[in-house]
Design a protein around this motif. Structure first.
Motif, PDB file in Angstrom:
ATOM      1  N   GLY A 127      33.794  -9.486 -59.449  1.00 35.79           N
ATOM      2  CA  GLY A 127      34.597  -8.670 -60.343  1.00 35.79           C
ATOM      3  C   GLY A 127      34.872  -7.241 -59.921  1.00 35.79           C
ATOM      4  N   TYR A 128      34.636  -6.907 -58.645  1.00 38.07           N
ATOM      5  CA  TYR A 128      35.039  -5.587 -58.162  1.00 38.07           C
ATOM      6  C   TYR A 128      36.540  -5.630 -57.854  1.00 38.07           C
ATOM      7  N   LYS A 129      37.277  -4.696 -58.417  1.00 35.00           N
ATOM      8  CA  LYS A 129      38.725  -4.672 -58.220  1.00 35.00           C
ATOM      9  C   LYS A 129      39.130  -3.866 -56.990  1.00 35.00           C
ATOM     10  N   HIS A 130      38.324  -2.845 -56.645  1.00 38.97           N
ATOM     11  CA  HIS A 130      38.638  -1.996 -55.511  1.00 38.97           C
ATOM     12  C   HIS A 130      37.342  -1.628 -54.799  1.00 38.97           C
ATOM     13  N   MET A 131      37.347  -1.739 -53.452  1.00 39.00           N
ATOM     14  CA  MET A 131      36.153  -1.465 -52.668  1.00 39.00           C
ATOM     15  C   MET A 131      36.518  -0.527 -51.522  1.00 39.00           C
ATOM     16  N   PHE A 132      35.633   0.454 -51.282  1.00 39.80           N
ATOM     17  CA  PHE A 132      35.949   1.550 -50.376  1.00 39.80           C
ATOM     18  C   PHE A 132      35.090   1.541 -49.115  1.00 39.80           C
ATOM     19  N   THR A 133      35.730   1.855 -47.996  1.00 42.87           N
ATOM     20  CA  THR A 133      35.073   1.950 -46.700  1.00 42.87           C
ATOM     21  C   THR A 133      34.865   3.423 -46.355  1.00 42.87           C
ATOM     22  N   VAL A 134      34.587   3.702 -45.088  1.00 40.56           N
ATOM     23  CA  VAL A 134      34.561   5.089 -44.614  1.00 40.56           C
ATOM     24  C   VAL A 134      35.614   5.307 -43.538  1.00 40.56           C
ATOM     25  N   GLN A 135      36.602   4.421 -43.467  1.00 40.92           N
ATOM     26  CA  GLN A 135      37.724   4.639 -42.566  1.00 40.92           C
ATOM     27  C   GLN A 135      38.569   5.770 -43.134  1.00 40.92           C
ATOM     28  N   PRO A 136      38.845   6.807 -42.342  1.00 33.64           N
ATOM     29  CA  PRO A 136      39.683   7.896 -42.868  1.00 33.64           C
ATOM     30  C   PRO A 136      41.129   7.463 -43.001  1.00 33.64           C
ATOM     31  N   GLY A 137      41.785   7.955 -44.015  1.00 36.26           N
ATOM     32  CA  GLY A 137      43.201   7.641 -44.203  1.00 36.26           C
ATOM     33  C   GLY A 137      43.590   7.751 -45.668  1.00 36.26           C
ATOM     34  N   LYS A 138      44.878   7.918 -45.901  1.00 32.35           N
ATOM     35  CA  LYS A 138      45.401   7.978 -47.260  1.00 32.35           C
ATOM     36  C   LYS A 138      45.608   6.552 -47.773  1.00 32.35           C
ATOM     37  N   VAL A 139      45.332   6.357 -49.042  1.00 28.05           N
ATOM     38  CA  VAL A 139      45.545   5.046 -49.660  1.00 28.05           C
ATOM     39  C   VAL A 139      47.015   4.910 -50.031  1.00 28.05           C
ATOM     40  N   LYS A 140      47.589   3.763 -49.704  1.00 32.81           N
ATOM     41  CA  LYS A 140      48.961   3.423 -50.077  1.00 32.81           C
ATOM     42  C   LYS A 140      48.924   2.246 -51.048  1.00 32.81           C
ATOM     43  N   ILE A 141      49.940   2.108 -51.861  1.00 34.33           N
ATOM     44  CA  ILE A 141      49.916   1.104 -52.912  1.00 34.33           C
ATOM     45  C   ILE A 141      49.852  -0.313 -52.365  1.00 34.33           C
ATOM     46  N   ASN A 142      50.369  -0.524 -51.150  1.00 33.56           N
ATOM     47  CA  ASN A 142      50.398  -1.879 -50.607  1.00 33.56           C
ATOM     48  C   ASN A 142      49.256  -2.170 -49.637  1.00 33.56           C
ATOM     49  N   MET A 143      48.207  -1.339 -49.661  1.00 33.98           N
ATOM     50  CA  MET A 143      46.998  -1.638 -48.886  1.00 33.98           C
ATOM     51  C   MET A 143      46.109  -2.613 -49.673  1.00 33.98           C
TER      52      MET A 143
END
Length: 391
Positions: free
Chosen positions: A231-247
Motif C-alpha cells: 500500500g505504499y503509493k510513492h517511494m523515494f530513492t537518493v538519486q538526484p533529480g526533479k520529479v516529473k509527473i510521468n516518472m
C-alpha cells in the motif's frame, strides 16, 4: 571521497559505501526511472529535499547540518520563490488530481533524530513549511537522540506528515544478503521491513502511511512490487533529480542535502530546463529486448556515470569470450562478464554529455557463429538533473 559515497554514508552512519565489485552478481541494481509516455509532461518540476540530523554545536558531517545553515536554506527557498508543498499535495498532483506550482519543493527528513523536533521543527513552523518525517520502527522512542511519540504527535498536529523508513533500517549489504538467501527468505525479510513498519506507524499515529524512503537509497525490483502490494503509493530513492509527473512512483528521485557539501542544495533549487530528447525520440528508444538490460530502453536517468549491464542468465549457447559491448562515443569498451550471475557490465568512466546514449552488444555462439541480431538499445540522460560534480 566521491559524492556518491558521501550520499550513501549519510544514510547509515559511518560505514563505507559498497563498490560495484562487492555487489553479489545475482543482485543487479533495480531499474532506472522510465518515463510513462502515456502521461503528458505538464512541465511541473518538484525538488524533493532529504535531510537527516541537525545541530547548533556539533561539527557538520554528510548527514548532520548546522541548524543555522538549515535556517538559511529555508530562507533561500522563500527568497527564490520556491513554494514548499505538503506530501498530500505532492501525491494529489502525482495522481493527476491536483494542480501545484510549476517549480516547488517537498521537505523530507529521515531516521527520526530528536534534533528534528528541537532544531528543524521550530524553523519549519516559523516559515510555515509542511514536511515529512521518515521513521523506522525500531528507533521510535529509542531513547537518547531518538524522537519520542509525544514529539512526533505534536509535529503531526503542526504541519508534519510521517512516512516509513523500514523497521530496522537495514544496510544495503543486509538487503543483498537476504535476497541471495532465496525467494522465501527474502519475501519474509521484506514483509518485516516494509509491511510491519507501515502497520506499526499507522497503528501508533493513525491515518494511512502512503510513502516510503528506501534506507541507504538501495532498492530491488522485489521491493518495488512489495511496496505496491502493502500500500505504499510513492517511494523515494537518493538519486538526484526533479520529479516529473510521468516518472514511476516506485523509485522517485530525491536530493540528499549534505551538511558538508553545500552545492547539492544549489542544484536542488536550480530549475533550469532539464528536458532531454522529445517524446517521439523516447518512444523510439523504448523496445522489447530478449534479455534484461540496465538502464532500460528509453529510460531517462539522473546520472552521467551509469553502469550498463546485460543479464544473460537466460541465454543459451553464447560463447562468453566473444562478448563485445560498444557504447556511442566510446567505441568498444572493456565490459566484464561474470560467470556467476551471467552479467555483462561496464561502468561508464567518462561523464556522458549527449542527450541519448546508444549501446550495442554482440557475441558468437559456441559453434563460432556470430549472432544475427545484436542487442541494441538506447537510454537518455536528464542532463539538468544529473549535473552534480563527481568530487
Amino acid at each position: 571521497m566521491k559524492l556518491s559515497e558521501m550520499v550513501l554514508i549519510s544514510f547509515f552512519g559511518l560505514l563505507p559505501a559498497l563498490s560495484a565489485q562487492e555487489e553479489p552478481k545475482d543482485s543487479p541494481p533495480a531499474a532506472q526511472p522510465l518515463i510513462n509516455l502515456d502521461i503528458p509532461d505538464d512541465g511541473v518540476r518538484v525538488s524533493v529535499l532529504g535531510y537527516h540530523d541537525f545541530s547548533s554545536s556539533e561539527r557538520e558531517t554528510a548527514m548532520r547540518i548546522k541548524t543555522d545553515k538549515f535556517r538559511q536554506q529555508m530562507q533561500a527557498l522563500h527568497d527564490l520563490d520556491i513554494p514548499v508543498i505538503s506530501m498530500a499535495d505532492f501525491i494529489g498532483w502525482k495522481n493527476g488530481g491536483k494542480t501545484i506550482p510549476q517549480k516547488c519543493a517537498v521537505i523530507t527528513i529521515d531516521d527520526g533524530w530528536k534534533s528534528v523536533y528541537t532544531d528543524a521543527y521550530p524553523i519549519l513552523k516559523e516559515f510555515g513549511y509542511p514536511f515529512t518525517v521518515y521513521l523506522y520502527k525500531n528507533y521510535v522512542d529509542g531513547g537518547g537522540k531518538a524522537l519520542t511519540t509525544a514529539m512526533i504527535t505534536e509535529m503531526m498536529q503542526n504541519g508534519a506528515n510521517i512516512g516509513s523508513h523500514s523497521t530496522t533500517h537495514p544496510l544495503p549489504q543486509q538487503v543483498k544478503t537476504a535476497r541471495v538467501g532465496g525467494e522465501e527468505k527474502y519475501g519474509k525479510f521484506l514483509d518485516v521491513e516494509m509491511a510491519e513498519s507501515k502497520k506499526f506507524l499507522e497503528g501508533k499515529f493513525g491515518g494511512k502511511v502512503l510513502t516510503y524512503a528506501y534506507p541507504g537509497g538501495y532498492f530491488t525490483e522485489e521491493m518495488l512490487r512489495k511496496g505496491e502490494e502493502v500500500g505504499y503509493k510513492h517511494m523515494f530513492t537518493v538519486q538526484p533529480g526533479k520529479v516529473k509527473i510521468n516518472m514511476p512512483n516506485g523509485n522517485l528521485p530525491r536530493y540528499v542535502i549534505l551538511g558538508n557539501y553545500d552545492r547539492i542544495f544549489e542544484f536542488a533549487t536550480s530549475f533550469r530546463d532539464s528536458s532531454v530528447a522529445g517524446a517521439g525520440s523516447a518512444a523510439g528508444l523504448q523496445k522489447e529486448l530478449p534479455f534484461p538490460v540496465e538502464p532500460l530502453p528509453g529510460a531517462i536517468i539522473n546520472t552521467r556515470l551509469p553502469e550498463i549491464s546485460v543479464d544473460l542468465s537466460s541465454a543459451e549457447n553464447i560463447d562468453p569470450a566473444t562478448l563485445k559491448m560498444h557504447v556511442a562515443g566510446f567505441g568498444e569498451v572493456p565490459a566484464n562478464y561474470a560467470s556467476e550471475g551471467k552479467l555483462f557490465t561496464w561502468r561508464v568512466n567518462r561523464r556522458l554529455r549527449q542527450a541519448v546514449c546508444k549501446v550495442k552488444v554482440t557475441w558468437s555462439d559456441t559453434g563460432g557463429n556470430p549472432t544475427k541480431s545484436p542487442l541494441e538499445w538506447g537510454f537518455q540522460i536528464d542532463r539538468g538533473a544529473a549535473y552534480l560534480p563527481d568530487q
